[in-house]
Design a protein around this motif. Structure first.
Motif, mmCIF file in Angstrom:
data_model
loop_
_atom_site.group_PDB
_atom_site.id
_atom_site.type_symbol
_atom_site.label_atom_id
_atom_site.label_comp_id
_atom_site.label_asym_id
_atom_site.label_seq_id
_atom_site.Cartn_x
_atom_site.Cartn_y
_atom_site.Cartn_z
ATOM 1 N N PRO A 19 56.436 -18.512 -13.420
ATOM 2 C CA PRO A 19 55.359 -17.723 -14.037
ATOM 3 C C PRO A 19 55.826 -16.877 -15.229
ATOM 4 C CG PRO A 19 55.150 -17.659 -11.659
ATOM 5 C CD PRO A 19 56.459 -18.358 -11.961
ATOM 6 N N ALA A 20 57.042 -16.372 -15.175
ATOM 7 C CA ALA A 20 57.559 -15.529 -16.262
ATOM 8 C C ALA A 20 57.773 -16.305 -17.564
ATOM 9 C CB ALA A 20 58.872 -14.870 -15.822
ATOM 10 N N ASP A 21 57.709 -17.624 -17.519
ATOM 11 C CA ASP A 21 57.917 -18.452 -18.713
ATOM 12 C C ASP A 21 56.655 -18.607 -19.561
ATOM 13 O OD1 ASP A 21 60.553 -18.960 -17.850
ATOM 14 O OD2 ASP A 21 59.880 -20.690 -16.668
ATOM 15 N N ALA A 22 55.529 -18.113 -19.085
ATOM 16 C CA ALA A 22 54.244 -18.343 -19.760
ATOM 17 C C ALA A 22 54.262 -17.867 -21.210
ATOM 18 C CB ALA A 22 53.105 -17.676 -18.991
ATOM 19 N N ARG A 23 54.852 -16.743 -21.472
ATOM 20 C CA ARG A 23 54.845 -16.204 -22.838
ATOM 21 C C ARG A 23 55.602 -17.130 -23.796
ATOM 22 N NH1 ARG A 23 56.749 -10.159 -24.686
ATOM 23 N NH2 ARG A 23 56.458 -10.514 -26.903
ATOM 24 N N ALA A 24 56.803 -17.543 -23.412
ATOM 25 C CA ALA A 24 57.604 -18.438 -24.260
ATOM 26 C C ALA A 24 56.923 -19.799 -24.408
ATOM 27 C CB ALA A 24 59.009 -18.601 -23.682
ATOM 28 N N PHE A 25 56.354 -20.295 -23.329
ATOM 29 C CA PHE A 25 55.651 -21.570 -23.337
ATOM 30 C C PHE A 25 54.500 -21.535 -24.339
ATOM 31 C CE2 PHE A 25 52.211 -24.148 -21.275
ATOM 32 C CZ PHE A 25 52.800 -25.390 -21.359
ATOM 33 N N ALA A 51 46.591 -16.606 -21.849
ATOM 34 C CA ALA A 51 46.199 -16.705 -20.432
ATOM 35 C C ALA A 51 46.182 -18.150 -19.952
ATOM 36 C CB ALA A 51 44.833 -16.063 -20.216
ATOM 37 N N ASP A 52 45.872 -19.078 -20.850
ATOM 38 C CA ASP A 52 45.879 -20.498 -20.486
ATOM 39 C C ASP A 52 47.274 -20.978 -20.117
ATOM 40 O OD1 ASP A 52 43.154 -20.623 -21.113
ATOM 41 O OD2 ASP A 52 43.518 -21.495 -23.107
ATOM 42 N N ALA A 53 48.288 -20.374 -20.720
ATOM 43 C CA ALA A 53 49.670 -20.777 -20.413
ATOM 44 C C ALA A 53 49.986 -20.505 -18.946
ATOM 45 C CB ALA A 53 50.651 -20.054 -21.327
ATOM 46 N N THR A 54 49.564 -19.371 -18.449
ATOM 47 C CA THR A 54 49.793 -19.036 -17.041
ATOM 48 C C THR A 54 49.103 -20.049 -16.135
ATOM 49 O OG1 THR A 54 49.980 -16.690 -17.582
ATOM 50 C CG2 THR A 54 49.471 -17.240 -15.292
ATOM 51 N N THR A 55 47.877 -20.406 -16.470
ATOM 52 C CA THR A 55 47.130 -21.392 -15.685
ATOM 53 C C THR A 55 47.822 -22.754 -15.719
ATOM 54 O OG1 THR A 55 45.085 -20.221 -16.178
ATOM 55 C CG2 THR A 55 44.878 -22.504 -15.430
ATOM 56 N N ALA A 56 48.296 -23.152 -16.903
ATOM 57 C CA ALA A 56 48.988 -24.439 -17.031
ATOM 58 C C ALA A 56 50.255 -24.467 -16.182
ATOM 59 C CB ALA A 56 49.321 -24.721 -18.486
ATOM 60 N N LEU A 57 51.024 -23.395 -16.205
ATOM 61 C CA LEU A 57 52.263 -23.367 -15.421
ATOM 62 C C LEU A 57 51.969 -23.401 -13.920
ATOM 63 C CD1 LEU A 57 54.552 -20.915 -17.435
ATOM 64 C CD2 LEU A 57 54.189 -23.384 -17.725
ATOM 65 N N GLN A 58 50.883 -22.779 -13.503
ATOM 66 C CA GLN A 58 50.473 -22.868 -12.094
ATOM 67 C C GLN A 58 50.102 -24.305 -11.730
ATOM 68 O OE1 GLN A 58 47.304 -19.989 -12.109
ATOM 69 N NE2 GLN A 58 48.676 -18.277 -11.605
ATOM 70 N N ALA A 59 49.413 -24.974 -12.639
ATOM 71 C CA ALA A 59 49.040 -26.379 -12.397
ATOM 72 C C ALA A 59 50.287 -27.257 -12.327
ATOM 73 C CB ALA A 59 48.100 -26.876 -13.499
ATOM 74 N N PHE A 60 51.275 -26.980 -13.183
ATOM 75 C CA PHE A 60 52.523 -27.747 -13.133
ATOM 76 C C PHE A 60 53.190 -27.589 -11.770
ATOM 77 C CE2 PHE A 60 53.352 -27.164 -17.994
ATOM 78 C CZ PHE A 60 52.335 -28.054 -18.281
ATOM 79 N N ALA A 61 53.185 -26.379 -11.224
ATOM 80 C CA ALA A 61 53.801 -26.145 -9.907
ATOM 81 C C ALA A 61 53.062 -26.933 -8.825
ATOM 82 C CB ALA A 61 53.809 -24.656 -9.589
ATOM 83 N N GLN A 62 51.734 -26.959 -8.897
ATOM 84 C CA GLN A 62 50.945 -27.726 -7.925
ATOM 85 C C GLN A 62 51.200 -29.224 -8.073
ATOM 86 O OE1 GLN A 62 47.025 -26.355 -8.866
ATOM 87 N NE2 GLN A 62 47.258 -24.446 -7.707
#
Length: 182
Positions: A19-25, A51-62
């Motif tokens: 989750p902490a990678d969202a900003r760099a992503f 905010a979409d970056a956080t959602t995308a990273l959550q989807a990647f984890a799923q």
């Protein structure tokens, strides 16, 4: 489910996003949006604002947990700089597709080749793929060079009748294959 273990190379750490990678992503995608528009339109559509970056990273984890899609961020081990992204998507009949991109400043240093070789090992190893695919646009000689350097072989362009409307679009993409037994 495969463990979310980083892949280490001589210079790189490829690891599942946190989750902490969202900003760099988001920052990398946003800075290179024009460069990525043709090759990664779905990613850009999904990540329009921070905010979409956080959602995308959550989807990647799923997706990782389900085995549908394995996405790694690429970091430089010495500097901890975020350089890009590489993913492997299992498909039918033991096949998997690999996609990757780097920040403009990270291109030309061999990072894509290094990351690709690690993901090839991951695909043929823990994922159990028998055949790997990379698709590149005809006007992307760097991407094609990276695929060839890793041992991928080009597939002959499909022959389509002249009346087929998608002939031009299909002829703009080259497919490269690597089989486990090669």
């Amino acid at each position: 489910m495969l463990p979310r273990t980083p892949l280490l190379t001589a210079r790189l750490c490829l690891r599942p996003y946190e989750p902490a990678d969202a900003r760099a992503f988001f920052a990398l995608l946003d800075a290179d949006r024009a460069r990525f528009r043709t090759s990664f339109p779905d990613r850009l559509q999904a990540v329009r604002v921070p905010a979409d970056a956080t959602t995308a990273l959550q989807a990647f984890a799923q997706d990782w947990e389900s085995g549908r899609f394995y996405v790694f961020g690429i970091w430089h081990r010495a500097t901890q700089d975020y350089l890009g992204d590489i993913c492997l998507m299992p498909q039918a009949r033991g096949q998997a597709e690999i996609g990757y991109y780097l920040a403009a400043a990270a291109e030309g240093h061999g990072f894509a080749r290094e990351a690709l070789n690690a993901v090839i090992d991951f695909g043929f190893g823990p994922v159990g793929s028998q055949k790997l695919l990379i698709r590149c646009f005809v006007d992307n000689p760097r991407g094609q060079t990276v695929a060839r350097a890793a041992g991928f072989r080009p597939e002959a362009p499909p022959k389509r009748p002249g009346w087929f409307r998608a002939t031009e679009a299909a002829s703009n993409i080259r497919r490269f294959w690597l089989s486990r037994d090669e």
